[in-house]
Design a protein around this motif. Structure first.
Motif, mmCIF file in Angstrom:
data_model
loop_
_atom_site.group_PDB
_atom_site.id
_atom_site.type_symbol
_atom_site.label_atom_id
_atom_site.label_comp_id
_atom_site.label_asym_id
_atom_site.label_seq_id
_atom_site.Cartn_x
_atom_site.Cartn_y
_atom_site.Cartn_z
ATOM 1 N N ALA A 214 -8.490 -4.207 -0.534
ATOM 2 C CA ALA A 214 -9.129 -2.898 -0.468
ATOM 3 C C ALA A 214 -9.533 -2.536 0.955
ATOM 4 O O ALA A 214 -9.720 -1.364 1.278
ATOM 5 N N ARG B 169 -5.286 6.289 1.483
ATOM 6 C CA ARG B 169 -6.339 5.395 1.971
ATOM 7 C C ARG B 169 -5.753 4.127 2.582
ATOM 8 O O ARG B 169 -6.182 3.689 3.651
ATOM 9 N N ALA B 170 -4.771 3.533 1.929
ATOM 10 C CA ALA B 170 -4.151 2.317 2.468
ATOM 11 C C ALA B 170 -3.503 2.596 3.812
ATOM 12 O O ALA B 170 -3.651 1.809 4.773
ATOM 13 N N PRO C 124 1.850 -2.491 -4.201
ATOM 14 C CA PRO C 124 0.405 -2.266 -4.087
ATOM 15 C C PRO C 124 -0.164 -2.881 -2.812
ATOM 16 O O PRO C 124 0.398 -3.810 -2.229
ATOM 17 N N GLY D 139 0.784 -1.221 0.000
ATOM 18 C CA GLY D 139 0.000 0.000 0.000
ATOM 19 C C GLY D 139 0.813 1.266 0.000
ATOM 20 O O GLY D 139 0.264 2.353 -0.179
ATOM 21 N N ALA E 196 -4.543 6.654 -3.355
ATOM 22 C CA ALA E 196 -4.584 5.244 -2.948
ATOM 23 C C ALA E 196 -3.668 4.992 -1.752
ATOM 24 O O ALA E 196 -3.990 4.171 -0.871
ATOM 25 N N THR E 197 -2.546 5.686 -1.701
ATOM 26 C CA THR E 197 -1.615 5.513 -0.587
ATOM 27 C C THR E 197 -2.194 6.105 0.692
ATOM 28 O O THR E 197 -2.076 5.512 1.777
ATOM 29 N N PRO F 253 -12.446 8.758 -1.038
ATOM 30 C CA PRO F 253 -12.129 9.044 -2.448
ATOM 31 C C PRO F 253 -12.078 10.533 -2.766
ATOM 32 O O PRO F 253 -11.180 10.996 -3.474
ATOM 33 N N ASN G 53 -9.230 12.352 -0.258
ATOM 34 C CA ASN G 53 -7.843 12.053 -0.606
ATOM 35 C C ASN G 53 -7.432 12.710 -1.915
ATOM 36 O O ASN G 53 -6.280 13.111 -2.087
#
Length: 316
Positions: free
Chosen positions: A103, A228-229, A99, A94, A225-226, A180, A183
């Motif tokens: 999710a 959120r992870a 990756p 993440g 995405a980072t 979404p 971020n």
């Protein structure tokens, strides 16, 4: 950390989410162009893992903390340790260029499983594992879940016990239902001054080393995405550590803990002091006037701890 301004930016930008999304995409592409992968990639059961490998000698795995990437180690540590160890630094799932595994968030146990498999694929079957902050929790999960594949641990300002505080608002925002939009807004609008403030707070009360901020690639951590992870990992960390705590007395390997007494992010009295008591034979070094980044503020102390673990494990 000074995230209140970033939260305000996210809220203000929700109405302009289309334009913000375009700016966020550009910002993420710009981060990748400015800070491309430093190492190579391998696949573990189809999952890509980014790593840097250098040197020769006993195997040594380095695991970075939250909101970071393996550049924290390539700033100085990899080159410094490579003459005496075969050093492998991973991007955790993440973050950086590895990756996320799922999710819903990757537990410290999921991350340990992946990194153990990656290390073994590289021929590091029984490495010394160094973990900083959140990475220390992953290192502990590695040792508990895979005792035959860990020669020893060095834990630096490690999150290793439960705590009373609730999840900070920043992580609730960046990992929650509005993630979404929020971020994308943070990625697009976070000012450079706030990024620099965040780096300074991580090091406080110590100064940021020359060139560190330019090397670390903090912009990589601001990709949507980072964000959120990272938030989802942080949200589940306390419960995961609670599940790990009963296993400390059974750990049968050399363990060194290093913690700054001035650490205001992961308090030593809450974390490393009781953990050192719980792990048989563990050695704790408390550093006066040092904050959350002992690997940079007191690198000689870290290197000496690694050498002690190597000798105790029969690797030197």
């Amino acid at each position: 950390m000074p995230w209140k301004v970033l939260i305000s930016l996210a809220v203000l930008a929700l109405a302009g989410c289309a334009a913000t999304g375009i700016a966020s995409d550009r910002s993420a592409r710009g981060a990748v162009e400015a800070y491309p992968p430093e190492g190579r990639f391998l696949e573990v059961d189809g999952h890509r893992v980014h790593y840097v490998e250098k040197g020769s000698g006993p195997d040594l795995v380095l695991i970075h903390g939250a909101s970071g990437n393996l550049r924290d180690w390539t700033y100085q540590a990899v080159d410094r340790l490579a003459p005496r160890y075969r050093v492998i630094a991973f991007d955790r799932p993440g973050l950086g260029y590895t990756p996320a595994l799922s999710a819903s968030g990757d537990s410290i146990f999921d991350q340990a499983d992946l990194l153990v498999a990656a290390a073994r694929q590289l021929g590091a079957d029984r490495p010394i594992v160094v973990g900083q902050s959140y990475g220390g929790a992953v290192a502990l999960a590695w040792a508990a879940e895979h005792p035959r594949h860990s020669a020893g641990l060095v834990l630096l300002g490690a999150a290793s016990q439960t705590w009373e505080d609730s999840l900070p608002a920043f992580y609730r925002l960046t990992g929650g239902p509005l993630a979404p939009l929020a971020n994308s807004a943070i990625s697009a609008l976070a000012p450079e001054s706030r990024v620099q403030d965040a780096i300074r707070e991580v090091f406080a009360p110590n100064p940021v080393p020359p060139g560190y901020a330019e090397h670390i690639g903090a912009e990589l951590a601001l990709r949507p995405a980072t964000l959120r992870a990272n938030a989802r990992q942080r949200a589940s960390l306390k419960a995961e550590i609670a599940a790990l705590l009963p296993r400390y007395p059974a750990l049968d390997l050399p363990v060194e803990l290093i913690h700054g007494e001035a650490d205001r992010i992961v308090g030593p009295q809450i974390h490393s002091v009781p953990t050192a008591r719980a792990i048989p034979g563990a050695r704790l070094t408390l550093l006066p006037d040092v904050g959350h980044m002992p690997q940079h503020v007191a690198p000689g102390v870290m290197d000496a701890a690694i050498d002690r673990v190597a000798r105790r494990a029969g690797l030197r």
